[in-house]
Design an enzyme around this catalytic site. Sequence first.
Site, PDB file in Angstrom:
ATOM      1  N   ASP A   1      50.570  67.886  11.335  1.00 34.90           N
ATOM      2  CA  ASP A   1      51.121  67.500  11.921  1.00 34.90           C
ATOM      3  C   ASP A   1      51.612  68.528  12.825  1.00 34.90           C
ATOM      4  OD1 ASP A   1      51.249  66.556  15.870  1.00 34.90           O
ATOM      5  OD2 ASP A   1      53.079  67.198  14.673  1.00 34.90           O
TER       6      ASP A   1
ATOM      7  N   TYR B   1      58.885  74.832  14.165  1.00 36.69           N
ATOM      8  CA  TYR B   1      59.815  73.697  13.347  1.00 36.69           C
ATOM      9  C   TYR B   1      60.475  74.242  11.804  1.00 36.69           C
ATOM     10  CZ  TYR B   1      57.181  69.432  14.618  1.00 36.69           C
ATOM     11  OH  TYR B   1      57.263  68.419  16.092  1.00 36.69           O
TER      12      TYR B   1
ATOM     13  N   LYS C   1      52.274  73.508  18.137  1.00 41.02           N
ATOM     14  CA  LYS C   1      52.608  73.140  19.183  1.00 41.02           C
ATOM     15  C   LYS C   1      53.177  74.883  19.980  1.00 41.02           C
ATOM     16  CE  LYS C   1      53.561  68.701  17.761  1.00 41.02           C
ATOM     17  NZ  LYS C   1      54.157  68.553  16.332  1.00 41.02           N
TER      18      LYS C   1
ATOM     19  N   HIS D   1      54.445  72.020  24.097  1.00 38.64           N
ATOM     20  CA  HIS D   1      55.151  70.802  23.664  1.00 38.64           C
ATOM     21  C   HIS D   1      56.217  70.363  23.870  1.00 38.64           C
ATOM     22  CE1 HIS D   1      57.374  70.484  19.139  1.00 38.64           C
ATOM     23  NE2 HIS D   1      57.913  69.793  19.850  1.00 38.64           N
TER      24      HIS D   1
END
Length: 275
Positions: free
Chosen positions: A47, A52, A77, A110
């Site tokens: 994930d 990120y 996401k 998200h």
Amino acid sequence: MDINSRKTLSNGVEIPLIGLGVYLSPRGEATASAVRWAIEAGYRHIDTAAIYGNESSVGEGIRTSGISRDQLFITSKLWNDDIRKGRTLEAFKESLSRLGTDYLDLYLIHWPAEGHERAWQVLEELYQSGSVRAIGVSNYHLQHIDELEREAKIMPMLNQFECHPYLSQGPLIELCRQRGMAYESYSPLGGQNGTILSDPKIAEIAAKHNKTPAQITLRWHLQRGSVILPKSNHKERIISNSQLFNFSLSEEEMNEIDNLDRGIRTGGNPDCFNF
């Protein structure tokens, strides 16, 4: 159950119950190694998210793992800025490129940022085109799900949200069950700087089972029906976090952990976020 156990989503797609989370995992070899170690340990679910900044590193770990793409379940996401700017399709293609894959197993909105209903329409199109096997949301409360439902042709197959013994999310889990959505716990061990793993009650239950506090906490999630995303860059912890299937918690132990709920968030609040 074992590490290969899966939950069936509303559209029939199966999602592995344990995934490696890579939030705050640094770009580069640290993340690539964590992905490889997880796959070696039997994980088949990774994930990540555009925000990120490590999708390329996840892709590198996957490519060098020796496991074929079709054996893995990859989630990413759509970030808030891309939602607000109406660039959902572009952002999706960028995630695919960074990950080095031509499809995703699960794509999530998200956060319910302004314009998320329009973004959902694009996710529906991606799903119908076969570019993604399942679509869902993250950090959605009742009102956000209701907003989406007024516009949606396809309901989310999964809702991912912060959940741990200090934020047990009982009402939100019940809502997901009622709406036919799977639910997935991020920060399942309490997140950065959390104190769950030193909680005396969890330590007591861990000693009784000869397990770690992390294993007790993750087992609690599984017995509540949640998909879990423990995050670690340490090989030993990645392996340990998957060793959850040779014991179970009693109803009394489950209730004792349920009673630790304090409504404590370590991440943002979907009802009032400004990022």
